[in-house]
Write a protein that holds these residues in place. Structure first.
Motif, PDB file in Angstrom:
ATOM      1  N   LEU A  71     -11.561  -3.958  -6.328  1.00 49.56           N
ATOM      2  CA  LEU A  71     -10.114  -3.837  -6.446  1.00 49.56           C
ATOM      3  C   LEU A  71      -9.728  -2.608  -7.265  1.00 49.56           C
ATOM      4  O   LEU A  71      -8.738  -1.922  -6.948  1.00 49.56           O
ATOM      5  CB  LEU A  71      -9.524  -5.102  -7.068  1.00 49.56           C
ATOM      6  CG  LEU A  71      -9.609  -6.362  -6.195  1.00 49.56           C
ATOM      7  CD1 LEU A  71      -9.063  -7.565  -6.948  1.00 49.56           C
ATOM      8  CD2 LEU A  71      -8.869  -6.176  -4.871  1.00 49.56           C
ATOM      9  N   GLU A  72     -10.509  -2.301  -8.297  1.00 43.01           N
ATOM     10  CA  GLU A  72     -10.229  -1.094  -9.074  1.00 43.01           C
ATOM     11  C   GLU A  72     -10.424   0.152  -8.218  1.00 43.01           C
ATOM     12  O   GLU A  72      -9.640   1.102  -8.286  1.00 43.01           O
ATOM     13  CB  GLU A  72     -11.134  -1.040 -10.306  1.00 43.01           C
ATOM     14  CG  GLU A  72     -10.835   0.156 -11.202  1.00 43.01           C
ATOM     15  CD  GLU A  72     -11.673   0.190 -12.466  1.00 43.01           C
ATOM     16  OE1 GLU A  72     -11.746   1.271 -13.093  1.00 43.01           O
ATOM     17  OE2 GLU A  72     -12.256  -0.849 -12.832  1.00 43.01           O
ATOM     18  N   LEU A 130      -7.319 -12.807  -9.320  1.00 47.07           N
ATOM     19  CA  LEU A 130      -7.326 -11.348  -9.224  1.00 47.07           C
ATOM     20  C   LEU A 130      -6.908 -10.877  -7.838  1.00 47.07           C
ATOM     21  O   LEU A 130      -6.111  -9.942  -7.701  1.00 47.07           O
ATOM     22  CB  LEU A 130      -8.720 -10.803  -9.545  1.00 47.07           C
ATOM     23  CG  LEU A 130      -9.205 -10.846 -10.987  1.00 47.07           C
ATOM     24  CD1 LEU A 130     -10.575 -10.179 -11.096  1.00 47.07           C
ATOM     25  CD2 LEU A 130      -8.213 -10.151 -11.913  1.00 47.07           C
ATOM     26  N   ALA A 137      -3.525  -8.933  -6.503  1.00 45.58           N
ATOM     27  CA  ALA A 137      -3.616  -7.672  -5.751  1.00 45.58           C
ATOM     28  C   ALA A 137      -2.862  -7.771  -4.432  1.00 45.58           C
ATOM     29  O   ALA A 137      -2.183  -6.820  -4.015  1.00 45.58           O
ATOM     30  CB  ALA A 137      -5.078  -7.330  -5.499  1.00 45.58           C
ATOM     31  N   LEU A 173     -12.409 -15.947  -9.799  1.00 46.02           N
ATOM     32  CA  LEU A 173     -11.628 -14.707  -9.796  1.00 46.02           C
ATOM     33  C   LEU A 173     -10.555 -14.688  -8.709  1.00 46.02           C
ATOM     34  O   LEU A 173      -9.950 -13.639  -8.448  1.00 46.02           O
ATOM     35  CB  LEU A 173     -12.549 -13.498  -9.618  1.00 46.02           C
ATOM     36  CG  LEU A 173     -13.588 -13.266 -10.716  1.00 46.02           C
ATOM     37  CD1 LEU A 173     -14.317 -11.955 -10.493  1.00 46.02           C
ATOM     38  CD2 LEU A 173     -12.954 -13.292 -12.103  1.00 46.02           C
ATOM     39  N   LEU A 213     -15.888  -8.280  -7.275  1.00 40.76           N
ATOM     40  CA  LEU A 213     -14.516  -8.208  -6.761  1.00 40.76           C
ATOM     41  C   LEU A 213     -13.650  -7.278  -7.598  1.00 40.76           C
ATOM     42  O   LEU A 213     -12.894  -6.455  -7.055  1.00 40.76           O
ATOM     43  CB  LEU A 213     -13.887  -9.602  -6.721  1.00 40.76           C
ATOM     44  CG  LEU A 213     -12.400  -9.644  -6.342  1.00 40.76           C
ATOM     45  CD1 LEU A 213     -12.190  -9.170  -4.911  1.00 40.76           C
ATOM     46  CD2 LEU A 213     -11.834 -11.053  -6.534  1.00 40.76           C
ATOM     47  N   ASP A 214     -13.766  -7.381  -8.923  1.00 43.52           N
ATOM     48  CA  ASP A 214     -12.930  -6.543  -9.781  1.00 43.52           C
ATOM     49  C   ASP A 214     -13.283  -5.068  -9.622  1.00 43.52           C
ATOM     50  O   ASP A 214     -12.409  -4.202  -9.639  1.00 43.52           O
ATOM     51  CB  ASP A 214     -13.026  -6.980 -11.243  1.00 43.52           C
ATOM     52  CG  ASP A 214     -14.447  -7.189 -11.713  1.00 43.52           C
ATOM     53  OD1 ASP A 214     -15.381  -7.138 -10.880  1.00 43.52           O
ATOM     54  OD2 ASP A 214     -14.646  -7.412 -12.919  1.00 43.52           O
ATOM     55  N   ARG A 237      -7.482   0.524  -5.745  1.00 41.13           N
ATOM     56  CA  ARG A 237      -6.231   0.993  -6.356  1.00 41.13           C
ATOM     57  C   ARG A 237      -6.224   2.500  -6.585  1.00 41.13           C
ATOM     58  O   ARG A 237      -5.166   3.076  -6.865  1.00 41.13           O
ATOM     59  CB  ARG A 237      -5.995   0.261  -7.675  1.00 41.13           C
ATOM     60  CG  ARG A 237      -5.635  -1.210  -7.509  1.00 41.13           C
ATOM     61  CD  ARG A 237      -5.229  -1.839  -8.840  1.00 41.13           C
ATOM     62  NE  ARG A 237      -4.850  -3.233  -8.682  1.00 41.13           N
ATOM     63  CZ  ARG A 237      -5.641  -4.262  -8.967  1.00 41.13           C
ATOM     64  NH1 ARG A 237      -6.881  -4.041  -9.420  1.00 41.13           N
ATOM     65  NH2 ARG A 237      -5.230  -5.505  -8.789  1.00 41.13           N
ATOM     66  N   PRO A 272     -17.781 -13.056 -11.098  1.00 39.08           N
ATOM     67  CA  PRO A 272     -17.940 -11.704 -11.660  1.00 39.08           C
ATOM     68  C   PRO A 272     -19.105 -10.917 -11.086  1.00 39.08           C
ATOM     69  O   PRO A 272     -18.972  -9.705 -10.839  1.00 39.08           O
ATOM     70  CB  PRO A 272     -18.138 -11.977 -13.159  1.00 39.08           C
ATOM     71  CG  PRO A 272     -17.404 -13.251 -13.409  1.00 39.08           C
ATOM     72  CD  PRO A 272     -17.624 -14.077 -12.172  1.00 39.08           C
TER      73      PRO A 272
END
Length: 426
Positions: free
Chosen positions: A232-233, A257, A261, A254, A228-229, A236, A224
């Motif tokens: 990726l958000e 995730l 993706a 993760l 990475l999240d 997108r 976390p």
């Protein structure tokens, strides 16, 4: 010159940039003619220890008696000039500093994290930056929140260790701060400025950079705090294929995730864990390397890898990332400078409105860009970085050659030792 390099290796199952840097540093010192005496322990040794040795593990971070005996023998036999400490936990203990001083050997420590204060070492908890233990005599919040290995008992032990060894750390003869941000951390901890030297790590020179590839590379532990999240958000928010390819390398909790993706979008490719050849190929295939850390990341090695290959970096404005890309003291239009970005990061105000055509909060440095750790800011910066990569590629390589090349770094390293090495021993 004789140097003892002391390091407790992290488990090999968890890829560690610190282990890699220690190995590289030993090789560079040896090549420079230094006699290196490794004093190495590994956390991988713990499962095979005897029952008696395991019984002593709870006190090892504080004292580690067997390690002190072994180190004393080494120091008596070889009479080194300096002991250089990296990670002491759990099998060495900060007590090695006291042992070295008892034998008249000065101590250098490279600071790779914030574990003088923070039990987890990263100032990050529950998805956000946390400095609740800063300034406390005992890190009670770390115990309450089980910050060390998710255990109340182990967190209590680590918090106690940090309290016991506050004086030990302040007795270290010279600290190597990998970035200016770590130097600030040490001064805040109470270390005099004249005992702190800023000296980054280096990576081997890969040679003349290949022509820029296309798209982006994200390479890190998939945890976390590495963001990475967030990335990726941000990705997108753009149509499929609009930014080229996003390559993701690494492994960790993760991983699902990025696998999801990659299944969802053809412009996301998961490369898995890479060896040295794979890292170089992935860097060369890309135009920009991303460091999306959500914590005050000390010195992401992937950034130096990128600069060495002439790839600019898009990163978050945290920890050592601005220093690495030369964005820690930029000359930017009003409202986009580091102080404003830092305030936005802290949540004190919304990201500022930049000049026409410049995404809010974006700061351009010598070898890349930094933005607040926010998916909106990152999404706005992605097309700017892709378009601007050719203009910064040569500057990225030049920054590596001037600041992070092994020939430059090892000279500074030897100067630190020479300043401490005593002509006689008691």
């Amino acid at each position: 010159m004789k140097i003892v390099v002391a390091h407790n290796r992290y488990r090999e199952a968890q890829p560690s940039g610190e282990n890699t840097m220690v190995d590289s540093e030993i090789a560079q010192l040896t090549a420079a003619g230094v006699e290196v005496l490794p004093f190495i322990r590994s956390s991988d040794e713990i499962p095979s220890m005897s029952r008696a040795a395991k019984a002593l593990l709870p006190i090892s971070p504080i004292w580690a008696p067997r390690a002190q005996d072994d180190l004393s023998r080494l120091l008596r036999e070889h009479r080194p000039d300096v002991l250089h400490l990296h990670n002491p936990y759990p099998l060495l203990s900060p007590w090695v500093v006291r042992t070295a001083h008892r034998h008249g050997v000065p101590v250098v420590q490279t600071v790779h994290n914030y574990r003088q204060v923070c039990s987890s070492g990263i100032y990050f908890r529950d998805g956000m930056i946390c400095q609740d233990c800063k300034g406390r005599a005992l890190g009670v919040p770390a115990i309450v929140h089980k910050c060390y290995r998710g255990s109340t008992a182990q967190s209590a032990l680590m918090a106690t260790t940090l309290a016991v060894h506050r004086g030990t750390w302040r007795s270290v003869d010279r600290f190597i701060a990998l970035t200016s941000a770590i130097a600030d951390h040490l001064r805040d901890y109470g270390v005099p400025a004249d005992r702190i030297v800023v000296k980054p790590n280096s990576v081997p020179d890969p040679g003349a950079p290949a022509l820029l590839g296309d798209g982006f590379l994200y390479m890190a532990r998939l945890t976390p705090e590495k963001g990475l999240d967030l990335l990726l958000e941000a990705w997108r928010r753009h149509p499929v294929g609009a930014l080229g390819t996003l390559r993701v390398a690494g492994d960790g909790e993760l991983r699902p995730l990025v696998e999801a993706a990659a299944a969802e979008r053809p412009d996301v490719v998961y490369l898995g864990q890479l060896d040295r050849a794979g890292v170089r190929a992935a860097v060369e295939a890309s135009a920009v390397v991303i460091a999306a850390s959500m914590w005050h990341d000390v010195l992401p090695t992937v950034i130096i890898e990128a600069l060495a290959s002439g790839r600019p970096v898009l990163g978050t404005a945290l920890g050592g990332i601005p220093y690495l890309v030369g964005a820690d003291a930029p000359h930017e239009p009003a409202g986009t400078g580091p102080a404003t970005v830092a305030s936005a990061v802290a949540g004190q105000l919304p990201p500022p409105a930049g000049p026409s055509g410049v995404p809010a909060g974006l700061v351009t440095g010598e070898a890349g860009w930094v933005v607040p750790p926010d998916p909106v800011a990152m999404a706005a910066a992605l097309p700017v970085a892709r378009a601007g990569a050719p203009a910064l590629a040569a500057a990225a390589r030049a920054r590596y050659e001037r600041t992070f090349h092994p020939d430059v770094v090892i000279k500074r390293h030897l100067d630190i030792y020479a300043a401490l090495a005593a002509p006689t021993r008691p």
